[in-house]
Design a protein around this motif. Structure first.
Motif, short mmCIF file in Angstrom:
data_model
loop_
_atom_site.label_atom_id
_atom_site.label_comp_id
_atom_site.label_asym_id
_atom_site.label_seq_id
_atom_site.Cartn_x
_atom_site.Cartn_y
_atom_site.Cartn_z
N VAL A 348 1.11 -1.36 0.54
CA VAL A 348 -0.09 0.17 -0.51
C VAL A 348 0.81 1.47 -0.04
N PHE A 349 2.02 1.40 0.57
CA PHE A 349 3.55 2.32 0.94
C PHE A 349 3.30 2.20 -0.43
N VAL A 350 3.81 2.48 -1.71
CA VAL A 350 4.46 1.86 -2.40
C VAL A 350 3.60 2.68 -3.59
N ILE A 351 1.52 1.47 -3.17
CA ILE A 351 0.96 2.61 -3.63
C ILE A 351 0.98 3.94 -4.07
N ALA A 352 0.64 4.13 -2.36
CA ALA A 352 1.02 5.61 -1.55
C ALA A 352 1.55 6.69 -2.23
N ASP A 353 3.31 6.21 -2.85
CA ASP A 353 4.12 7.11 -2.65
C ASP A 353 4.12 7.04 -4.51
N ILE A 354 3.84 6.51 -4.76
CA ILE A 354 3.62 7.08 -6.74
C ILE A 354 2.29 7.88 -6.69
N ALA A 355 1.76 7.60 -5.50
CA ALA A 355 0.02 8.29 -6.20
C ALA A 355 0.47 10.07 -5.77
N LEU A 356 1.24 10.11 -4.43
CA LEU A 356 1.45 11.07 -3.81
C LEU A 356 2.12 11.92 -4.33
N SER A 357 3.13 11.42 -5.09
CA SER A 357 4.10 12.12 -7.00
C SER A 357 3.12 12.63 -7.27
N LEU A 358 1.99 12.00 -7.90
CA LEU A 358 1.53 12.42 -8.71
C LEU A 358 0.69 13.53 -8.46
N ARG A 359 -0.08 13.46 -7.05
CA ARG A 359 -0.91 15.26 -6.50
C ARG A 359 0.31 16.09 -6.18
N HIS A 360 1.66 16.10 -6.14
CA HIS A 360 2.64 17.20 -5.69
C HIS A 360 2.72 17.61 -7.10
N ALA A 361 2.81 16.91 -8.15
CA ALA A 361 3.65 17.51 -9.09
C ALA A 361 2.10 17.87 -10.03
N ILE A 362 0.95 17.70 -9.60
CA ILE A 362 -0.52 18.33 -10.05
C ILE A 362 -0.98 19.48 -9.31
N PHE A 363 -0.90 20.04 -8.21
CA PHE A 363 -1.09 20.44 -6.80
C PHE A 363 -0.02 21.93 -6.41
N GLU A 364 1.06 20.92 -6.65
CA GLU A 364 2.19 22.02 -6.07
C GLU A 364 3.40 22.35 -7.44
N GLU A 365 3.30 21.48 -8.54
CA GLU A 365 4.29 22.41 -9.53
C GLU A 365 3.22 22.78 -10.62
N ASN A 366 1.73 23.01 -10.47
CA ASN A 366 0.92 22.82 -11.87
C ASN A 366 1.34 22.45 -13.03
N ASP A 367 1.27 21.02 -12.77
CA ASP A 367 1.94 20.42 -14.19
C ASP A 367 0.48 20.28 -14.93
N SER A 368 -0.13 21.28 -16.20
CA SER A 368 -0.95 20.87 -16.96
C SER A 368 -0.40 19.90 -17.77
N SER A 369 0.59 19.77 -17.92
CA SER A 369 0.39 18.43 -19.29
C SER A 369 -0.09 17.27 -18.50
N LEU A 370 0.49 17.23 -17.21
CA LEU A 370 0.15 15.73 -16.85
C LEU A 370 -1.01 16.03 -16.12
N VAL A 371 -1.78 16.79 -16.41
CA VAL A 371 -3.27 17.14 -15.50
C VAL A 371 -3.72 16.49 -17.49
N HIS A 372 -3.61 17.21 -18.43
CA HIS A 372 -3.88 16.69 -19.33
C HIS A 372 -4.27 14.99 -19.85
N ASP A 373 -3.39 14.37 -19.64
CA ASP A 373 -2.65 13.35 -19.55
C ASP A 373 -3.58 12.69 -18.71
N LEU A 374 -3.36 12.74 -17.44
CA LEU A 374 -4.38 12.19 -16.50
C LEU A 374 -5.96 12.04 -16.75
#
Length: 631
Positions: A348-374
């Motif tokens: 579960v930690f591995v899943i959380a680790d990957i997903a939290l990195s995603l959340r950081h990229a979306i809300f902290e780094e404002n990665d709009s291309s990542l948002v489009h891909d998702l």
């Protein structure tokens, strides 16, 4: 000349053919010579797909497959056992057809292609739930039968001669603006040697997936008590002799909510608060409801993302309480370790680790291309070594986020990654008809890349305990009770003590006017057999949830009728008692007998959300059955 799918009937209208958001917005801007990336995100395939769709037509259902198989079965009426045998044979027939198409290409090819076509069904049933099931069946088929090594059907744009993309389609004069824009784009995955015949292959798979759903729906009806009728002359071919009562019961069940809270197949529930909060990760869910004019998503709105009226992505964002999930399932830790050889926390930690990195990229780094891909693909590509470095780098922070101290252990993490990865061994464990268990890490288009498919993380976590004995842990029932309680129980949740020394324990109770509602909670695991239409699985739920639950709560009502005043309670002021059962899942009610109902539309066995809606009504006037008078 348009090419036909095998066994065609009549063409799909242009409005019926599934087109992605990018297809439609490409048509809107098709006269532009330059694509303004601030206005839209350029998708290389959009105009090509529009052109290829114009060359084909696809029959709207896979009844030709149905007729081919069932014409070999004698007409007649069949009880459950022979019906089940024929259903299983038909599933095998359909899977073989899927396998023959899918095994030609890699899993990365199919993932790339399928995420560029809007979710739909090629059948008459286009309910949201049916679309979701058909898409999950397709994902399971990809994971089970596709090549794991890279294939020639997909590659990076910088690694291929552009004359081979879409079999040279971009070289046609009408694609000059598309080719010009394409040459300006960064290196990206593209379909090579792809034409209308490949697109038809995909739609054949959609038909086969719909048929797999269809046979499952028929099997579930037969499991509920009807007989199967095979009629070669009937349009649908497969009929049944359900009674009027069974028809009403099925309709009532279909109209109820399916999943109303966070729960795994074990029957273990955990609380979920609304909105982003500590302990949550961001996942994606298939967007099946396109009935509104505007697409709205609270996470996209936080980033200022808006869609034009009538345009929709393929996915939407959803919050998932990963911290609550892990804590609620920790009592499975020992048998999970025994079964899989890896600690549950690390998986579960591995899943959380990957997903939290995603959340950081979306809300902290404002990665709009990542948002489009998702929004449109719901996957990301990453090099395995980069993924491992990221997991290690984030581990301490993730441990704080999960509110659980777990020391970094490379050996355990490798075993967790292996459990979540698709390989030849795990391919053999996947059941296409019940779409699981699925894997998160998928071989990529190159040997040094992997896909991570976030659209199935919820499904993976739901079925994470597949293959484990579903023991009746006491904590599981307590978790259901805790999730149920939005206010203090009227009666003690411990023992209600009678004046004669006897006692009874009530899971929860609510006072509504002159009615006291007694609640019995039943947290019973749900097997894949329910979806597959197995009578044993259906009867198991009737015995252990419905009958046992009602039996237990009715005994408690009988006791309270004789003990209106006790040492630690007093219910003498109430006029009525009524007993309900709360289950982690929406249960099919198998009879219209009054014992099972609160009124003509509301059963006595409810989900948590159904119960909360019930107690928001005027219960005394809403309920017409099973009100037991205290006097």
């Amino acid at each position: 000349m348009k090419k036909k799918a095998s066994n065609p009937s009549k063409p799909l209208n242009r409005s019926q053919r599934p087109l992605s958001f990018s297809d439609r917005i490409k048509k809107t801007f098709r006269d532009q010579q330059i694509i303004d990336t601030a206005t839209i995100v350029f998708d290389y395939y959009a105009q090509a797909f529009h052109y290829l769709h114009s060359k084909i037509y696809v029959e709207s259902e896979g009844k030709a497959y149905r007729r081919t198989f069932w014409n070999g079965i004698p007409e007649g009426q069949y009880t459950f056992e022979p019906s089940q045998e024929y259903f299983n044979q038909y599933r095998s027939f359909l899977e073989l057809k899927m396998k023959q198409i899918i095994e030609q290409y890699s899993v990365s090819y199919w993932l790339h292609l399928s995420r560029r076509i809007a979710p739909n069904t090629l059948g008459s049933d286009k309910r949201d739930e049916t679309i979701l099931v058909c898409r999950n069946i397709m994902i399971a088929a990809f994971q089970k039968y596709a090549q794991l090594l890279p294939c020639q059907g997909i590659c990076y744009s910088k690694d291929i001669d552009e004359t081979k993309i879409f079999k040279g389609l971009f070289q046609n004069p009408e694609f000059s603006s598309t080719l010009k824009a394409f040459r300006k784009m960064p290196n990206q995955l593209v379909l090579a040697n792809f034409d209308d015949s490949n697109l038809l292959e995909y739609y054949e798979l959609e038909k086969l997936c719909y048929e797999m759903w269809y046979v499952g729906s028929k099997a579930r009806v037969i499991a509920k008590g009807a007989d199967l009728i095979v009629s070669h002359r009937a349009v649908e071919i497969l009929l049944d002799n359900r009674t009027n009562e069974l028809e009403r019961l099925i309709e009532q069940y279909d109209n109820r909510e399916r999943m109303t809270l966070n729960v795994s197949a074990t029957g273990t529930v955990f609380k979920q608060n609304n909105g982003p909060r500590y302990g949550e990760i961001i996942l994606t869910e298939l967007l099946t409801d396109r009935s509104t004019r505007y697409f709205q998503d609270e996470f996209g709105e936080q980033m200022g993302i808006r869609y034009l009226p009538g345009h929709f992505p393929n996915y939407k964002f959803a919050a998932f309480d990963i911290q609550g999930y892990l804590k609620a399932h920790m009592f499975y830790g020992a048998i999970f370790l025994q079964k899989w050889g890896v600690r549950l926390e690390f998986v579960v930690f591995v899943i959380a680790d990957i997903a939290l990195s995603l959340r950081h990229a979306i809300f902290e780094e404002n990665d709009s291309s990542l948002v489009h891909d998702l929004y449109h693909r719901s996957y990301i590509l990453m090099k395995p070594n980069q993924m491992r470095d990221q997991i290690k780098r984030n581990w301490t922070e993730v441990s704080k986020y999960m509110d659980m101290e777990l020391l970094y252990d490379e050996s355990e993490i490798e075993k967790a990654i292996a459990l979540l990865s698709l390989d030849v061994t795990t391919q053999a464990t996947i059941h296409v008809d019940s779409f699981g268990p699925l894997k998160l890490f998928i071989p990529g288009p190159r040997l040094d890349l992997i896909f991570m498919d976030f659209s199935i993380v919820g499904e993976i976590l739901f079925n994470l305990f597949y293959g484990l004995p579903m023991l009746d842990f006491g904590d599981k029932g307590q978790l259901l009770e805790d999730a149920l309680k939005t206010k203090e129980s009227y009666l003690p949740t411990g023992m209600s003590k009678g004046l004669d020394g006897s006692s009874k324990q009530v899971d929860y109770s609510v006072a509504k006017g002159n009615v006291l509602i007694l609640v019995e909670c039943k947290a019973v695991a749900r097997s894949f057999g329910i979806f597959g239409g197995q009578v044993a699985a259906q009867q198991h739920r009737i015995r252990n949830v419905i009958e046992k639950g009602l039996g237990d709560v009715d005994k408690k009502i009988d006791w309270f009728m004789k003990h209106k005043i006790g040492a630690n309670y007093d219910i003498s002021q109430f006029t009525y008692l009524v007993g309900v059962v709360i289950s982690a899942f929406s249960e099919f009610i198998h009879s219209e007998d009054e014992r099972y109902w609160l009124n003509d539309d509301t059963p006595r066995i409810l989900t948590i959300s159904e119960f909360h809606k019930l107690i928001d009504t005027d219960v005394e006037h809403t309920l017409t059955k099973n009100l037991v008078a205290l006097s």
